[in-house]
Design an enzyme around this catalytic site. Structure first.
Site, PDB file in Angstrom:
ATOM      1  N   ASP A  63      37.048  40.969  43.671  1.00 47.14           N
ATOM      2  CA  ASP A  63      38.406  41.049  43.151  1.00 47.14           C
ATOM      3  C   ASP A  63      38.307  40.882  41.626  1.00 47.14           C
ATOM      4  O   ASP A  63      37.257  40.477  41.109  1.00 47.14           O
ATOM      5  CB  ASP A  63      39.202  39.903  43.794  1.00 47.14           C
ATOM      6  CG  ASP A  63      40.538  39.687  43.152  1.00 47.14           C
ATOM      7  OD1 ASP A  63      41.306  40.649  43.086  1.00 47.14           O
ATOM      8  OD2 ASP A  63      40.812  38.560  42.691  1.00 47.14           O
ATOM      9  N   ASP A  65      41.442  39.909  39.042  1.00 46.57           N
ATOM     10  CA  ASP A  65      42.278  38.864  38.434  1.00 46.57           C
ATOM     11  C   ASP A  65      42.021  37.512  39.077  1.00 46.57           C
ATOM     12  O   ASP A  65      42.140  37.358  40.299  1.00 46.57           O
ATOM     13  CB  ASP A  65      43.764  39.214  38.587  1.00 46.57           C
ATOM     14  CG  ASP A  65      44.167  40.375  37.703  1.00 46.57           C
ATOM     15  OD1 ASP A  65      43.940  40.294  36.490  1.00 46.57           O
ATOM     16  OD2 ASP A  65      44.694  41.368  38.231  1.00 46.57           O
TER      17      ASP A  65
END
Ligand code: TMP
Ligand code: MG
Length: 316
Positions: A63, A65
């Site tokens: 991922d 953020d």
């Protein structure tokens, strides 16, 4: 000295060997106080199996953020890719206010430990759709994005360079799978000099008109809790990597655990979850879901230690 007494030699050696087995850790960093594991021996066995298979069998899915990027620095929250757009260059004050209000409404829902994913889903779609509509109304200019990233306080986690460079050196593909903004994410990693050729990004990309003004978003909307469907839509990417059945997955949301659902024949998977916020409320569900949970750890120390171990040939 004790080894020189013949009758005591064998039992002592056996006891010492057992003691060594019980206490040794191939990866001393796993003893850090910020590391939680549901089943430490499974973690170690998986890491060893991944090491035996070597870097050629590995792919990394992460991922972006609050996973590759920092959650906070010196006590201050760092921006997500969406929040990087909170800049006078790109949007006006009224729009900033609306986007912040949306964040204050929906972020608590995103991380609420008392609601199920099914309950959260419609709220996430509403959040992303509203923000993207506001951004389109602002007629954001492509040529100003790099400057907005430069002016922002976005930061990658400490140790990010070792992580990206090691994967590149070992030719291990890194898929960054983000519900953030692809154009911004790419600019962040480019400005940090780690947008290497082994990096592939699946994210929300902006669609600009001929004069470079934002007019729409491309493809299927990705939010925190539909990464599974989006992974299945990108089957071609995963097919290309079918010779790499071992997956190291990094995320900060429980939704990130589905990012590897596009990998058809997983042999060994190790999941690492950054638990940045609402620690006490979410600790139990994170430990039950991720193999390794990193509590308020703003560094890449653990992923780097594991990666270093997996990609170093085992001692003969
Ligand atoms: P990620 O998949 O790369 O983590 O990106 C999704 C994150 O972006 C998610 O945790 C929520 C956050 N977000 C904002 O901070 N502001 C926004 O306006 C939106 C829509 C999402
Ligand atoms: Mg995230």
């Amino acid at each position: 000295m004790i080894y020189h007494i013949p009758w005591i030699y064998l039992p002592v050696r056996t006891a010492l060997a057992i003691w060594h087995q019980l206490t040794k850790s191939e990866i001393p960093e796993l003893a850090k106080a910020s590391v939680l594991m549901r089943d430490r021996s499974r973690v170690e066995e998986t890491i060893q199996a991944m090491q035996r298979a070597g870097p050629d069998a590995l792919q990394v899915i992460s991922d972006f953020d609050m996973t590759l990027s920092r959650f906070a620095h010196n006590g201050k929250r760092c921006p997500t890719t969406h929040n990087i757009l909170d800049n006078d260059l790109l949007i006006n004050d009224a729009c900033k206010k609306m986007i912040r209000e949306l964040l204050n409404t929906y972020y608590p829902i995103e991380i609420d430990a008392t609601r199920t994913v099914e309950e959260k889903l419609p709220h996430m779609v509403e959040w992303w759709t509203s923000v993207h509509e506001l951004l389109i109304q602002q007629k954001i200019r492509r040529d100003l994005l790099a400057q907005a990233v430069k002016q922002s306080s976005a930061m990658l986690r400490e140790g990010y360079k070792v992580f990206f460079d090691r994967l590149q050196e070992q030719q291990v593909p890194l898929l960054i799978f983000s519900a953030g903004l692809g154009d911004i994410l790419e600019e962040v990693i480019r400005q940090n000099h780690v947008f290497h050729p082994n990096v592939h990004v699946i994210s929300n990309y902006m669609d600009f008109d001929q004069s470079g003004v934002l007019r729409a978003f491309k493809g299927q909307l990705i939010h925190t809790f539909n990464k599974r469907e989006c992974a299945l839509l990108h089957a071609a990417h995963f097919r290309e990597l079918k010779e790499r059945p071992n997956v190291l997955l990094l995320g900060d949301s429980l939704g990130d655990l589905t990012m590897a659902d596009g990998v058809a024949h997983t042999q060994h998977a190790l999941t690492i979850g950054f638990l940045n916020d609402q620690v006490e409320e979410r600790k139990e569900s994170y430990v039950n879901s991720y193999d390794i949970v990193l509590v308020k750890d703003e560094t890449m120390d653990i992923p780097n230690a594991i990666l270093n171990y997996i990609t170093t040939a085992p001692a003969k």
